[in-house]
Enzyme design. Structure first.
Site: not given
Length: 363
Positions: A305, A246
């Site tokens: 995700e 991320h």
């Protein structure tokens, strides 16, 4: 020079804070683990929008008004929707949302909150040759979304899982789509324009358009026994492991934990993807081991995700609709940020440094 504006503080906000080193997400003074799976989306919206408008908001009243807004939005679905059906789901939902008149009032905000919730199931059903299902104002926002998608009564566990998702993704600091909303809001263009700008930013694969490929990865792996071999080969081939790493978090994304717990509860209720969930857990564990060994100097932990993809699949959303489902939750944050910018900010006008050629001066 920071071409991506990394670490540049663009504004002060009371809405949310992302602690990338500590793995903490705070929304209006409350940590995500106090909210996700605990409060319904309507209560989260009350929290986010508490001082965005002149009207005082309460959760029960907001729930009623959002239900009425869903009915209003449903009536705007055109009878002849064929041209829209040729578009991807996200583009169709964005085009339908663009029909609304700009405004900065609560009625406009409620219409925008209802828009992706109503249009996404309708577009999915129309693409499948089915008739859109009218909203039921007696249902919660999450339950009605699933009711409009499937045309049946949904279980409390299904509604709770989607509720957890909507709360989890509702706001996340100065991400790309939120910043786009604030830039447009700073011009006083109106909430519709701000949300449409945010929607455009969200569809990019580096932002909200990314969860679907996680399922492609799980499909390719197939069984837990194949995880190690498949993941090692993917890295050998220079591929990225979807659902890991991320831009902000250097530890595990707290949103991944919230969605994993929601998925675990849903999988434990019966025929809700229990086998698929076990596969995902095995793939996650293998990926984290391999990444820690092969990239020890680069923290690549599970991000939102990974379990987003599995949760939305389990709830029956097709992969090409995931970005629009993301917008169902994030629209509350976009509106809150747009209003905060309009109320307290200035026109956003950063500077650039020209590095191109200069005219040659005549001798």
């Amino acid at each position: 020079m920071k071409n991506g504006l990394d670490d540049v503080v663009a504004t002060e906000t009371t809405l949310s804070d992302v602690d990338g080193l500590g793995g903490i997400l705070i929304i209006r003074g409350r940590s995500l683990d106090e909210l996700a799976g605990v409060v319904p989306y309507e209560e989260l919206l009350t929290l986010l929008l508490s001082d965005a408008f002149d009207e005082k908001l309460d959760t029960d009243g907001l729930r009623t008004r959002i239900g009425l807004a869903r009915q209003e939005v449903f009536r705007t679905i055109p009878d002849a929707a064929a041209p829209l059906l040729a578009l991807p789901v996200t583009d169709a939902v964005r085009a339908l949302t663009a029909q609304f008149t700009d405004g900065d009032d609560l009625a406009t905000a409620l219409r925008l909150i209802a828009a992706p919730a109503v249009f996404t199931p309708a577009v999915i059903r129309l693409k499948n040759g089915q008739t859109p299902v009218a909203p039921d104002t007696a249902l919660s926002h999450a339950a009605d979304i699933l009711h409009m998608l499937h045309g049946r009564t949904v279980t409390p566990q299904e509604a709770a899982a989607l509720d957890t998702y909507l709360v989890t993704v509702s706001d996340h600091g100065m991400n790309a789509s939120t910043f786009a909303a604030r830039v447009v809001a700073s011009t006083h263009a109106g909430l519709v324009s701000s949300v449409l700008a945010a929607f455009g930013a969200l569809k990019g694969p580096l932002h909200g358009g990314a969860p679907g490929p996680v399922l492609d990865m799980l499909d390719a792996i197939g069984t837990p026994d194949n995880a190690e071999t498949w993941l090692e080969k993917a890295l050998d081939d220079g591929e990225r492991l979807m659902g890991f790493g991320h831009r902000i978090y250097r530890v595990r994304d707290p949103r991944a934990d919230a969605l994993m717990q929601a998925l675990r509860r849903l999988a434990g209720t019966g025929n809700h993807g229990a086998g698929r969930f076990k596969l995902a857990e095995s793939v996650e564990a293998a990926a984290l081991r391999i990444l820690a060994r092969r990239k020890p100097d680069r923290p690549l932990k599970t991000n939102v995700e990974f379990y987003t993809a599995l949760l939305l699949e389990t709830l029956g959303f097709p992969r090409d609709s995931f970005t629009s489902v993301f917008a169902m939750g994030r629209v509350g944050g976009w509106i809150a940020h747009a209003r905060e910018q309009t109320q307290h900010g200035r026109l956003i006008r950063p500077q650039s440094r020209y590095i191109g050629p200069r005219p040659i001066k005549a001798a």
